[in-house]
Scaffold this active site. Structure first.
Site, short mmCIF file in Angstrom:
data_model
loop_
_atom_site.label_atom_id
_atom_site.label_comp_id
_atom_site.label_asym_id
_atom_site.label_seq_id
_atom_site.Cartn_x
_atom_site.Cartn_y
_atom_site.Cartn_z
N TYR A 1 0.83 -1.26 0.03
CA TYR A 1 0.02 0.05 -0.11
C TYR A 1 0.82 1.37 -0.02
CZ TYR A 1 -3.67 3.05 1.91
OH TYR A 1 -4.47 4.18 2.27
N LYS B 1 0.98 4.13 -2.75
CA LYS B 1 0.64 5.53 -2.39
C LYS B 1 1.66 6.52 -2.59
CE LYS B 1 -4.17 5.11 -0.96
NZ LYS B 1 -4.87 6.04 -1.80
P1 NAD Z 1 -13.90 2.70 2.03
O1 NAD Z 1 -13.44 1.37 1.93
O2 NAD Z 1 -14.73 3.30 2.72
O3 NAD Z 1 -14.19 3.41 0.48
C1 NAD Z 1 -13.47 3.21 -0.60
C2 NAD Z 1 -14.23 2.96 -1.94
O4 NAD Z 1 -13.73 2.42 -2.94
C3 NAD Z 1 -15.27 1.74 -1.66
O5 NAD Z 1 -16.57 2.05 -1.68
C4 NAD Z 1 -14.80 0.72 -2.71
O6 NAD Z 1 -16.15 -0.01 -3.07
C5 NAD Z 1 -14.13 1.72 -3.63
N1 NAD Z 1 -13.33 0.79 -4.82
C6 NAD Z 1 -12.49 -0.02 -4.26
N2 NAD Z 1 -11.91 -0.49 -5.33
C7 NAD Z 1 -12.33 -0.05 -6.28
C8 NAD Z 1 -12.09 -0.01 -7.75
N3 NAD Z 1 -11.14 -0.89 -8.27
N4 NAD Z 1 -12.73 0.79 -8.73
C9 NAD Z 1 -13.81 1.57 -8.16
N5 NAD Z 1 -14.27 1.57 -6.87
C10 NAD Z 1 -13.46 0.96 -6.05
O7 NAD Z 1 -12.47 3.59 2.26
P2 NAD Z 1 -11.96 5.08 2.55
O8 NAD Z 1 -11.41 5.13 4.15
O9 NAD Z 1 -13.17 6.24 2.36
O10 NAD Z 1 -10.84 5.33 1.50
C11 NAD Z 1 -10.81 6.14 0.42
C12 NAD Z 1 -9.35 6.42 0.12
O11 NAD Z 1 -8.59 7.07 1.27
C13 NAD Z 1 -8.49 5.45 -0.27
O12 NAD Z 1 -7.57 5.56 -1.43
C14 NAD Z 1 -7.76 5.06 1.04
O13 NAD Z 1 -6.49 4.35 0.58
C15 NAD Z 1 -7.51 6.50 1.38
N6 NAD Z 1 -7.08 6.38 2.80
C16 NAD Z 1 -7.96 6.15 3.68
C17 NAD Z 1 -7.52 6.60 5.01
C18 NAD Z 1 -8.35 6.43 6.19
O14 NAD Z 1 -7.94 6.49 7.34
N7 NAD Z 1 -9.60 5.76 5.93
C19 NAD Z 1 -6.20 6.85 5.41
C20 NAD Z 1 -5.40 7.16 4.30
C21 NAD Z 1 -5.81 7.03 2.90
#
Ligand code: NAD
Length: 324
Positions: A166, A170
């Protein structure tokens, strides 16, 4: 201050069926943007597919009087990326904003990572961002306007155990956003990277078993960690994300962090360091050892915004060190 509006703007938000993306899509639509709600609809670890996630968000936007269309393609293929952008062009005629947000986790200890875990994560986070951004960039370039927001992670920026796949993906987005910002500046296109934090389903997936990691267990036992963790709710990310893709925000080439309600620019700096005597003879290994404290001393640091900036900064350091 007047309200920041997005009337007439067309936004693509990938992974907008849940978590952060869903909240960005709702807020952009509330402020007048027409939104493509993309979501593959899989599980937190990226298994399965369903139209439900995107459909529900589109319905929520329409019920509130906004405009949105769903797209169910995976960002992880070139065809998927093209189809997502085509959905915006077919429904709304252009692309102004592209928030690359879709993704999931496949955590494992570094020594246990399988090809499947590496490929799936690189495909969705790194290649997926390129596959959507490239056709979006072409559409923005035609209109001389665009706003990109890539979703990075503190895991890549600062480090986190069990996330080598990851963090590698990223980390790649840092470079990608920089280059899109540099090349896009001639066409009114900005590009920034957000390091979010949120108690989403992705974070729930992530925390499982983490108490086994000594640095994590030690940090979470501290009172300061407990004080900030309560503010890591999804909507804390939305104001910064939405500001960064607004017309009013002309800042580009930046990395921004939202952590527990703290909003901050994250800077990549180089120490002044030690400049070897001028000439073409490289220093010896022993010279590096002898100057290690100057090389690692961050007291005077600069923030190169491009590779060209770094050459200039080295010349300034050499001048300060009396070499030229
Ligand atoms: P989440 O799982 O709630 O939402 C992510 C969404 O992406 C889901 O609805 C999923 O169905 C969709 N998805 C996954 N693979 C896909 C694909 N191939 N094509 C289209 N849609 C797809 O997660 P989140 O926490 O909202 O994460 C959103 C972003 O933020 C991600 O990139 C994650 O890595 C990043 N992020 C989150 C955090 C955190 O603390 N939550 C921290 C750092 C980075």
């Amino acid at each position: 201050m007047t309200d920041l509006r997005f009337d007439g703007r067309v936004a693509i938000v990938t992974g907008a069926g849940n978590g952060l993306g869903r909240d960005y899509a709702l807020e952009l639509a509330r402020r007048g943007a027409k939104v493509v709600v993309n979501d593959l609809g899989g599980s937190g670890s990226g298994q399965g597919e369903s139209h439900n996630a995107a459909d529900l968000v589109v319905q929520e936007i329409r019920d509130a009087g906004g405009e949105a269309v769903a797209n169910y393609d995976s960002v992880s293929t070139r065809q998927g990326g093209a189809a997502i952008v085509q959905t915006a062009l077919d429904a709304f005629g252009k692309v102004d904003i592209c928030i690359n947000n879709a993704g999931f986790l496949r955590n494992a200890r570094f020594e246990d990572l399988t090809d499947e875990q590496i490929d799936a994560i690189i495909d969705v986070h790194l290649k997926g961002a390129i596959y959507v951004a490239q056709p979006a960039y072409k559409a923005m370039r035609r209109n001389g306007y665009g706003r990109f927001l890539f979703t990075g992670s503190a895991s890549a920026m600062f480090g986190h155990a069990w996330q080598a796949n990851y963090a590698a993906a990223k980390g790649g987005l840092i470079g990608l956003s920089h280059i899109v910002a540099i090349e896009g500046s001639a066409y009114g296109i900005t590009s920034n990277l957000l390091l979010p934090t949120a108690q989403s389903r992705l974070a729930a997936e992530m925390d499982a078993g983490f108490m086994e990691i000594p640095a994590f267990a030690e940090a979470v036992q501290g009172a300061d960690y407990a004080a900030s963790e309560g503010r890591v709710e999804v909507p804390f990310n939305t104001p910064l994300a939405v500001y960064l893709v607004s017309e009013q925000c002309t800042s580009t080439h930046g990395i921004y962090s939202q952590n527990s309600g703290r909003y901050a620019k994250v800077r990549i700096c180089a120490a002044d360091g030690w400049v070897a005597p001028m000439g073409v003879t490289p220093p010896a290994v022993e010279d590096i050892a002898a100057h290690w404290s100057s090389i690692t001393d961050g007291a005077i640091a600069h923030e190169p915004l491009t590779v060209y900036d770094e050459f200039t900064a080295v010349a300034k350091a050499a001048r300060r060190q009396g070499l030229i």
